[in-house]
Design an enzyme around this catalytic site. Structure first.
Site, PDB file in Angstrom:
ATOM      1  N   ASP A  31      62.877  56.746  38.847  1.00 12.10           N
ATOM      2  CA  ASP A  31      62.656  55.366  38.430  1.00 12.10           C
ATOM      3  C   ASP A  31      63.947  54.575  38.677  1.00 12.10           C
ATOM      4  OD1 ASP A  31      60.532  53.961  36.119  1.00 12.10           O
ATOM      5  OD2 ASP A  31      62.444  52.996  36.568  1.00 12.10           O
ATOM      6  N   ASN A  87      51.332  54.494  31.455  1.00 14.10           N
ATOM      7  CA  ASN A  87      50.887  53.183  30.987  1.00 14.10           C
ATOM      8  C   ASN A  87      49.661  52.875  31.845  1.00 14.10           C
ATOM      9  OD1 ASN A  87      53.029  52.857  29.152  1.00 14.10           O
ATOM     10  ND2 ASN A  87      54.376  52.156  30.789  1.00 14.10           N
ATOM     11  N   GLN A  94      51.121  48.476  31.795  1.00 14.75           N
ATOM     12  CA  GLN A  94      51.366  48.894  33.183  1.00 14.75           C
ATOM     13  C   GLN A  94      51.784  47.689  34.017  1.00 14.75           C
ATOM     14  OE1 GLN A  94      48.043  50.874  35.054  1.00 14.75           O
ATOM     15  NE2 GLN A  94      49.110  51.133  37.005  1.00 14.75           N
ATOM     16  N   HIS A 100      50.867  55.821  37.996  1.00 13.65           N
ATOM     17  CA  HIS A 100      52.078  56.647  38.013  1.00 13.65           C
ATOM     18  C   HIS A 100      52.296  57.271  36.651  1.00 13.65           C
ATOM     19  CE1 HIS A 100      53.157  52.493  37.063  1.00 13.65           C
ATOM     20  NE2 HIS A 100      54.052  52.997  36.228  1.00 13.65           N
ATOM     21  N   HIS A 102      55.037  58.812  34.083  1.00 16.37           N
ATOM     22  CA  HIS A 102      56.472  58.785  33.783  1.00 16.37           C
ATOM     23  C   HIS A 102      56.884  60.146  33.225  1.00 16.37           C
ATOM     24  CE1 HIS A 102      57.158  54.300  33.728  1.00 16.37           C
ATOM     25  NE2 HIS A 102      55.851  54.299  33.554  1.00 16.37           N
TER      26      HIS A 102
HETATM   27  P1  5GP Z   1      54.996  50.713  34.274  1.00 16.43           P
HETATM   28  O1  5GP Z   1      55.418  49.733  33.227  1.00 16.43           O
HETATM   29  O2  5GP Z   1      54.138  50.061  35.340  1.00 16.43           O
HETATM   30  O3  5GP Z   1      54.358  51.952  33.709  1.00 16.43           O
HETATM   31  O4  5GP Z   1      56.337  51.229  34.924  1.00 16.43           O
HETATM   32  C1  5GP Z   1      56.782  50.858  36.195  1.00 16.43           C
HETATM   33  C2  5GP Z   1      58.090  51.571  36.421  1.00 16.43           C
HETATM   34  O5  5GP Z   1      58.431  51.438  37.776  1.00 16.43           O
HETATM   35  C3  5GP Z   1      59.260  50.971  35.615  1.00 16.43           C
HETATM   36  O6  5GP Z   1      59.833  51.994  34.803  1.00 16.43           O
HETATM   37  C4  5GP Z   1      60.214  50.464  36.662  1.00 16.43           C
HETATM   38  O7  5GP Z   1      61.567  50.676  36.319  1.00 16.43           O
HETATM   39  C5  5GP Z   1      59.812  51.242  37.905  1.00 16.43           C
HETATM   40  N1  5GP Z   1      59.988  50.519  39.157  1.00 16.43           N
HETATM   41  C6  5GP Z   1      59.593  49.251  39.407  1.00 16.43           C
HETATM   42  N2  5GP Z   1      59.886  48.914  40.684  1.00 16.43           N
HETATM   43  C7  5GP Z   1      60.488  50.003  41.226  1.00 16.43           C
HETATM   44  C8  5GP Z   1      61.015  50.277  42.531  1.00 16.43           C
HETATM   45  O8  5GP Z   1      61.013  49.444  43.439  1.00 16.43           O
HETATM   46  N3  5GP Z   1      61.535  51.510  42.740  1.00 16.43           N
HETATM   47  C9  5GP Z   1      61.555  52.467  41.766  1.00 16.43           C
HETATM   48  N4  5GP Z   1      62.097  53.647  42.083  1.00 16.43           N
HETATM   49  N5  5GP Z   1      61.071  52.241  40.527  1.00 16.43           N
HETATM   50  C10 5GP Z   1      60.547  51.025  40.262  1.00 16.43           C
END
Ligand code: 5GP
Ligand code: ZN
Length: 142
Positions: A31, A87, A94, A100, A102
């Site tokens: 992440d 999420n 999300q 995805h 975590h």
């Molecule tokens: P969500 O809230 O959708 O479950 O989590 C998305 C996750 O993706 C977040 O923890 C955020 O830090 C990560 N993330 C968002 N954009 C990028 C990216 O461009 N590259 C990487 N490696 N992680 C990302």
């Protein structure tokens, strides 16, 4: 592939990422904005928004990679445990709409508790309603 999806772009090699594991149908990478050192995301290669959209074989591929990776991540950062979570959908927070998982390394002294801490209280649900909810889920399961 969804051209506007950052995770599809990572899978395609069009956006940079610290990829740590790859299988035929799933990819894992760090992440970019980690909640703790070693915070890793596991995704299907193909674009699906939520777990409910994910075909069974791709769901198995994601879980299989999660299962293999969790102990490796824990060892790599000397974690005591991990919180593994999805999420799953906008209302659950999300933000990237490519499903995805975590893998968040956890430490004895991190003081954060379980994900139950997201909820201030628990709803009162009487026995009849619990029975009805259970029956609706059981009857919807094929
Ligand atoms: P969500 O809230 O959708 O479950 O989590 C998305 C996750 O993706 C977040 O923890 C955020 O830090 C990560 N993330 C968002 N954009 C990028 C990216 O461009 N590259 C990487 N490696 N992680 C990302
Ligand atoms: Zn995508």
């Amino acid at each position: 592939m969804s051209g506007s999806c950052i995770f599809c772009r990572i899978v395609a090699g069009d956006a940079p990422a610290r990829v740590v594991a790859e299988t035929e149908d799933a990819v894992a990478f760090l992440d970019a904005n980690p909640l703790s050192p070693g915070h890793t995301l596991v995704i299907p290669r193909d674009h699906h928004e939520t777990l409910g959209d994910l075909p069974a074989d791709e769901g198995q591929a994601v879980f299989s990679l999660l299962h293999r990776l969790v102990p490796v991540v824990e060892r790599a950062v000397d974690a005591d445990a991990t919180t593994v979570a999805f999420n799953n959908g906008r209302a659950a927070g999300q933000e990237v709409h490519h499903v995805h998982g975590h893998v968040v390394p956890r430490f004895e002294d991190d003081g954060l508790g379980p994900i139950h801490g997201l909820f201030d209280s628990r709803p009162r649900i009487d026995r009849t309603e619990m029975d009805e909810i259970g029956e609706r889920i059981a009857s919807g399961f094929e």
